[in-house]
Design a protein around this motif. Structure first.
Motif, PDB file in Angstrom:
ATOM      1  N   LYS A 100      -8.690  -8.001  -1.649  1.00 15.05           N
ATOM      2  CA  LYS A 100      -8.981  -8.929  -2.756  1.00 15.05           C
ATOM      3  C   LYS A 100      -8.104  -8.634  -3.973  1.00 15.05           C
ATOM      4  N   ASN A 101      -7.611  -7.385  -4.066  1.00 15.98           N
ATOM      5  CA  ASN A 101      -6.771  -6.970  -5.196  1.00 15.98           C
ATOM      6  C   ASN A 101      -5.287  -7.166  -4.925  1.00 15.98           C
ATOM      7  N   ASN A 102      -4.950  -7.962  -3.904  1.00 10.85           N
ATOM      8  CA  ASN A 102      -3.564  -8.283  -3.547  1.00 10.85           C
ATOM      9  C   ASN A 102      -2.755  -7.091  -3.039  1.00 10.85           C
ATOM     10  N   GLN A 103      -3.421  -6.095  -2.485  1.00 15.29           N
ATOM     11  CA  GLN A 103      -2.705  -4.966  -1.895  1.00 15.29           C
ATOM     12  C   GLN A 103      -2.523  -5.242  -0.404  1.00 15.29           C
ATOM     13  N   VAL A 104      -1.278  -5.124   0.066  1.00 17.25           N
ATOM     14  CA  VAL A 104      -0.952  -5.442   1.453  1.00 17.25           C
ATOM     15  C   VAL A 104      -1.451  -4.330   2.369  1.00 17.25           C
ATOM     16  N   ILE A 105      -2.209  -4.725   3.380  1.00 15.23           N
ATOM     17  CA  ILE A 105      -2.673  -3.796   4.407  1.00 15.23           C
ATOM     18  C   ILE A 105      -1.790  -3.938   5.648  1.00 15.23           C
ATOM     19  N   VAL A 130     -12.964  -3.966   2.761  1.00 15.39           N
ATOM     20  CA  VAL A 130     -12.110  -2.939   3.351  1.00 15.39           C
ATOM     21  C   VAL A 130     -12.796  -1.605   3.107  1.00 15.39           C
ATOM     22  N   THR A 131     -13.351  -1.015   4.172  1.00 14.73           N
ATOM     23  CA  THR A 131     -14.068   0.247   4.002  1.00 14.73           C
ATOM     24  C   THR A 131     -13.114   1.431   3.914  1.00 14.73           C
ATOM     25  N   ASN A 132     -12.048   1.413   4.722  1.00 19.54           N
ATOM     26  CA  ASN A 132     -11.067   2.490   4.674  1.00 19.54           C
ATOM     27  C   ASN A 132      -9.681   1.885   4.881  1.00 19.54           C
ATOM     28  N   MET A 143      -7.441   1.196   8.404  1.00 18.75           N
ATOM     29  CA  MET A 143      -7.157  -0.205   8.703  1.00 18.75           C
ATOM     30  C   MET A 143      -5.644  -0.451   8.795  1.00 18.75           C
ATOM     31  N   LEU A 144      -4.876   0.136   7.876  1.00 17.55           N
ATOM     32  CA  LEU A 144      -3.424  -0.030   7.874  1.00 17.55           C
ATOM     33  C   LEU A 144      -2.829   0.505   9.184  1.00 17.55           C
ATOM     34  N   ILE A 145      -3.265   1.677   9.595  1.00 14.63           N
ATOM     35  CA  ILE A 145      -2.758   2.265  10.841  1.00 14.63           C
ATOM     36  C   ILE A 145      -3.211   1.438  12.035  1.00 14.63           C
ATOM     37  N   HIS A 153       0.871  -1.173   0.000  1.00 18.70           N
ATOM     38  CA  HIS A 153       0.000   0.000   0.000  1.00 18.70           C
ATOM     39  C   HIS A 153       0.911   1.226   0.000  1.00 18.70           C
ATOM     40  N   PRO A 154       0.712   2.184  -0.906  1.00 16.38           N
ATOM     41  CA  PRO A 154       1.635   3.319  -1.023  1.00 16.38           C
ATOM     42  C   PRO A 154       1.724   4.188   0.229  1.00 16.38           C
ATOM     43  N   ILE A 155       0.695   4.222   1.022  1.00 14.86           N
ATOM     44  CA  ILE A 155       0.707   5.032   2.250  1.00 14.86           C
ATOM     45  C   ILE A 155       1.712   4.489   3.250  1.00 14.86           C
TER      46      ILE A 155
END
Length: 163
Positions: free
Chosen positions: A50-55, A80-82, A86-88, A16-18
């Motif tokens: 679902k799009n294989n982006q790591v959270i 994943v709503t936000n 969720m990452l934080i 995830h770019p963030i």
């Protein structure tokens, strides 16, 4: 939320770019993690959309890539709503530097402010706006509002000083 554990190709997983804007790289910790995975395997699956982006699991992903692992177990989130919140939230127990806390706070303030109503609250409503948002962010980051304000102030000063 019905999540499933699935095996995914490491090459298909995207960070995830963030994440890289918040958290600093620690080569020593990454080296220790690589050794642990080499000896014990991946003990905790990566958390992905679902799009294989790591959270959650960016360091684990880097370690797996560095070790040349082809597949990794992943907990695939059905919804994943936000992703930023969720990452934080999934990094809550991470030991963080004040600059990382400041970056988390800035993002959380932005995200929570999107849902804040404007105008004066009715007598039966709780306070809202910047004050309630800061209280919510401080609570989520498990710190006091005063400490959070100090960290944010220092971070703003450091950014200004570097100009």
């Amino acid at each position: 939320m019905s999540d499933t554990i699935r095996e995914r190709k490491v090459s298909e997983l995207r960070e995830h770019p963030i994440n890289e804007t918040i958290y600093l790289d620690n080569e020593e910790a990454l080296s220790e993690l690589k050794e642990s995975i080499r000896v014990n395997g991946l003990l905790d699956p990566l958390v992905i959309t679902k799009n294989n982006q790591v959270i959650s699991g960016h360091r684990r992903l880097k370690a797996l890539q560095s070790l040349g692992m082809e597949y990794a177990e992943c907990r695939v989130l059905s919804e994943v709503t936000n992703p930023i919140i969720m990452l934080i939230e999934m990094n809550r127990t991470r030991i963080k530097k004040p600059s990382e806390i400041a970056k988390e706070a800035e993002l959380l303030v932005q995200e929570y402010s999107k849902n804040v109503k404007t105008g004066r609250p009715k007598k039966t409503e709780e306070p809202r706006g910047v004050i309630s948002t800061m209280l919510k962010v401080a609570d989520q980051l498990q710190t006091s509002e005063t400490k959070l304000k100090k960290i944010r102030s220092i971070n703003k000063w450091d950014k200004w000083r570097k100009l």
